[in-house]
Design a protein around this motif. Structure first.
Motif, PDB file in Angstrom:
ATOM      1  N   SER A   7      13.392   6.341  10.895  1.00 57.04           N
ATOM      2  CA  SER A   7      12.345   5.167  10.688  1.00 57.04           C
ATOM      3  C   SER A   7      11.517   5.897   9.661  1.00 57.04           C
ATOM      4  O   SER A   7      11.201   6.998   9.686  1.00 57.04           O
ATOM      5  CB  SER A   7      11.681   5.223  11.838  1.00 57.04           C
ATOM      6  OG  SER A   7      10.674   3.919  11.970  1.00 57.04           O
ATOM      7  N   GLY A   8      10.620   4.835   9.032  1.00 54.87           N
ATOM      8  CA  GLY A   8       9.693   5.452   7.856  1.00 54.87           C
ATOM      9  C   GLY A   8       9.001   4.358   7.307  1.00 54.87           C
ATOM     10  O   GLY A   8       8.956   3.165   7.935  1.00 54.87           O
ATOM     11  N   ALA A   9       8.354   4.437   6.226  1.00 52.33           N
ATOM     12  CA  ALA A   9       7.443   3.515   5.742  1.00 52.33           C
ATOM     13  C   ALA A   9       7.508   3.463   4.206  1.00 52.33           C
ATOM     14  O   ALA A   9       7.646   4.480   3.600  1.00 52.33           O
ATOM     15  CB  ALA A   9       5.909   3.309   6.429  1.00 52.33           C
ATOM     16  N   ILE A  10       7.316   2.198   3.665  1.00 49.09           N
ATOM     17  CA  ILE A  10       6.777   2.036   2.275  1.00 49.09           C
ATOM     18  C   ILE A  10       5.443   2.197   2.410  1.00 49.09           C
ATOM     19  O   ILE A  10       4.655   1.493   2.924  1.00 49.09           O
ATOM     20  CB  ILE A  10       7.246   0.819   1.862  1.00 49.09           C
ATOM     21  CG1 ILE A  10       8.836   0.520   1.881  1.00 49.09           C
ATOM     22  CG2 ILE A  10       6.669   0.623   0.466  1.00 49.09           C
ATOM     23  CD1 ILE A  10       9.206  -0.986   1.638  1.00 49.09           C
ATOM     24  N   LEU A  11       4.902   3.549   1.832  1.00 48.88           N
ATOM     25  CA  LEU A  11       3.350   3.871   1.805  1.00 48.88           C
ATOM     26  C   LEU A  11       2.912   3.488   0.540  1.00 48.88           C
ATOM     27  O   LEU A  11       3.592   3.749  -0.550  1.00 48.88           O
ATOM     28  CB  LEU A  11       3.444   5.277   2.081  1.00 48.88           C
ATOM     29  CG  LEU A  11       1.886   5.841   2.325  1.00 48.88           C
ATOM     30  CD1 LEU A  11       1.457   5.381   3.749  1.00 48.88           C
ATOM     31  CD2 LEU A  11       1.903   7.641   2.251  1.00 48.88           C
ATOM     32  N   PHE A  12       1.906   2.943   0.576  1.00 51.83           N
ATOM     33  CA  PHE A  12       1.188   2.663  -0.679  1.00 51.83           C
ATOM     34  C   PHE A  12      -0.441   2.780  -0.527  1.00 51.83           C
ATOM     35  O   PHE A  12      -0.967   2.962   0.515  1.00 51.83           O
ATOM     36  CB  PHE A  12       1.253   0.864  -0.974  1.00 51.83           C
ATOM     37  CG  PHE A  12       0.466   0.107  -0.115  1.00 51.83           C
ATOM     38  CD1 PHE A  12      -0.711  -0.362  -0.822  1.00 51.83           C
ATOM     39  CD2 PHE A  12       0.953  -0.348   1.075  1.00 51.83           C
ATOM     40  CE1 PHE A  12      -1.595  -1.437   0.371  1.00 51.83           C
ATOM     41  CE2 PHE A  12       0.214  -1.273   1.891  1.00 51.83           C
ATOM     42  CZ  PHE A  12      -1.053  -1.522   1.442  1.00 51.83           C
ATOM     43  N   ARG A  13      -1.067   2.748  -1.728  1.00 51.83           N
ATOM     44  CA  ARG A  13      -2.350   3.108  -1.941  1.00 51.83           C
ATOM     45  C   ARG A  13      -2.894   2.188  -2.888  1.00 51.83           C
ATOM     46  O   ARG A  13      -2.024   1.809  -3.756  1.00 51.83           O
ATOM     47  CB  ARG A  13      -2.870   4.715  -2.314  1.00 51.83           C
ATOM     48  CG  ARG A  13      -2.508   4.875  -3.612  1.00 51.83           C
ATOM     49  CD  ARG A  13      -2.696   6.468  -3.984  1.00 51.83           C
ATOM     50  NE  ARG A  13      -2.362   6.620  -5.423  1.00 51.83           N
ATOM     51  CZ  ARG A  13      -2.547   7.978  -5.843  1.00 51.83           C
ATOM     52  NH1 ARG A  13      -2.765   8.880  -5.126  1.00 51.83           N
ATOM     53  NH2 ARG A  13      -2.009   8.223  -7.160  1.00 51.83           N
ATOM     54  N   ASP A  14      -4.351   1.903  -2.846  1.00 55.63           N
ATOM     55  CA  ASP A  14      -4.995   1.109  -4.134  1.00 55.63           C
ATOM     56  C   ASP A  14      -5.572   2.117  -4.826  1.00 55.63           C
ATOM     57  O   ASP A  14      -6.589   2.960  -4.467  1.00 55.63           O
ATOM     58  CB  ASP A  14      -5.876   0.307  -3.504  1.00 55.63           C
ATOM     59  CG  ASP A  14      -5.226  -1.147  -2.779  1.00 55.63           C
ATOM     60  OD1 ASP A  14      -4.011  -1.462  -3.248  1.00 55.63           O
ATOM     61  OD2 ASP A  14      -5.581  -1.573  -1.815  1.00 55.63           O
ATOM     62  N   GLU A  32      13.208   8.127  -2.683  1.00 52.93           N
ATOM     63  CA  GLU A  32      13.121   7.288  -1.569  1.00 52.93           C
ATOM     64  C   GLU A  32      11.934   7.219  -0.787  1.00 52.93           C
ATOM     65  O   GLU A  32      10.927   7.906  -1.388  1.00 52.93           O
ATOM     66  CB  GLU A  32      14.274   7.995  -0.288  1.00 52.93           C
ATOM     67  CG  GLU A  32      13.935   9.600   0.003  1.00 52.93           C
ATOM     68  CD  GLU A  32      15.146  10.115   0.693  1.00 52.93           C
ATOM     69  OE1 GLU A  32      16.024   9.800   1.073  1.00 52.93           O
ATOM     70  OE2 GLU A  32      14.664  11.212   1.435  1.00 52.93           O
ATOM     71  N   PHE A  33      11.473   6.788   0.362  1.00 47.24           N
ATOM     72  CA  PHE A  33      10.089   6.601   1.087  1.00 47.24           C
ATOM     73  C   PHE A  33      10.191   7.631   2.190  1.00 47.24           C
ATOM     74  O   PHE A  33      11.380   8.152   2.556  1.00 47.24           O
ATOM     75  CB  PHE A  33      10.117   5.294   1.657  1.00 47.24           C
ATOM     76  CG  PHE A  33      10.168   4.148   0.534  1.00 47.24           C
ATOM     77  CD1 PHE A  33       9.153   4.189  -0.478  1.00 47.24           C
ATOM     78  CD2 PHE A  33      11.278   3.188   0.330  1.00 47.24           C
ATOM     79  CE1 PHE A  33       9.236   3.224  -1.325  1.00 47.24           C
ATOM     80  CE2 PHE A  33      11.380   2.263  -0.439  1.00 47.24           C
ATOM     81  CZ  PHE A  33      10.248   2.095  -1.319  1.00 47.24           C
ATOM     82  N   PRO A  34       9.145   8.236   2.725  1.00 51.14           N
ATOM     83  CA  PRO A  34       8.984   8.975   3.814  1.00 51.14           C
ATOM     84  C   PRO A  34       9.564   8.354   4.932  1.00 51.14           C
ATOM     85  O   PRO A  34       9.625   7.235   5.511  1.00 51.14           O
ATOM     86  CB  PRO A  34       7.610   8.874   4.024  1.00 51.14           C
ATOM     87  CG  PRO A  34       7.014   8.447   3.038  1.00 51.14           C
ATOM     88  CD  PRO A  34       7.946   7.618   2.058  1.00 51.14           C
ATOM     89  N   LYS A  35      10.692   9.087   5.573  1.00 47.79           N
ATOM     90  CA  LYS A  35      11.499   8.486   6.855  1.00 47.79           C
ATOM     91  C   LYS A  35      12.247   9.697   7.464  1.00 47.79           C
ATOM     92  O   LYS A  35      12.446  10.836   6.699  1.00 47.79           O
ATOM     93  CB  LYS A  35      12.622   7.591   6.442  1.00 47.79           C
ATOM     94  CG  LYS A  35      13.840   8.224   5.412  1.00 47.79           C
ATOM     95  CD  LYS A  35      14.767   7.364   5.273  1.00 47.79           C
ATOM     96  CE  LYS A  35      15.904   7.485   3.957  1.00 47.79           C
ATOM     97  NZ  LYS A  35      16.563   8.884   4.434  1.00 47.79           N
TER      98      LYS A  35
END
Length: 142
Positions: A7-14, A32-35
């Motif tokens: 499990s992980g996430a598409i992590l974003f910031r503004d 890749e994304f953190p997972k």
């Protein structure tokens, strides 16, 4: 065949009104994304939150409700065939920077176009497209 769940996430910031996504470069060279693997009786969301902290050093996040997509792949490890299913959520980072863990070779914040062109696997790339559209269409309001 061994079944595995990550499990992980598409992590974003503004950043100055621009959305940027965090990408991590694995030891094998994939972006890749953190997972990571689900531990014990963890819920998928708990695993995603823990993995973001472990792999990117980011703890001030919020999972965005209403989005979860999955992809799977098969690989060989230690003479075993492993079928891995990865569940990805969307998470917003309230921290400006990330820290590289020992699990990855590099990390970069990328805008959407850069991220789509950097991700090396079809599954995560397709899910990023869905996540970006979800956020554009008001997914942050949930």
């Amino acid at each position: 065949m061994i079944e595995a769940t990550s499990s992980g996430a598409i992590l974003f910031r503004d950043t100055r009104g621009r959305r940027e996504y965090l990408l991590l470069k694995s030891r094998t060279g994939d972006w890749e994304f953190p997972k990571g693997g689900v531990e014990g009786k963890e819920e998928l969301q708990q695993t995603a939150i823990r993995e973001i902290a472990e792999e990117a050093g980011i703890e001030d996040i919020r999972l965005i409700d209403g989005f979860r997509e999955d992809y799977d792949y098969i690989f060989e490890a230690n003479g075993n065939t492993i079928h891995k299913t990865v569940h990805l959520f969307i998470a917003k980072s309230f921290e400006a920077s990330a820290e590289l863990s020992t699990e990855h070779r590099d990390l970069q914040w990328r805008d959407y176009e850069q991220a789509v062109n950097t991700i090396t696997q079809d599954g995560p790339r397709d899910i990023l497209k869905e996540a970006h559209e979800f956020l554009d269409n008001g997914g942050l309001d949930g």
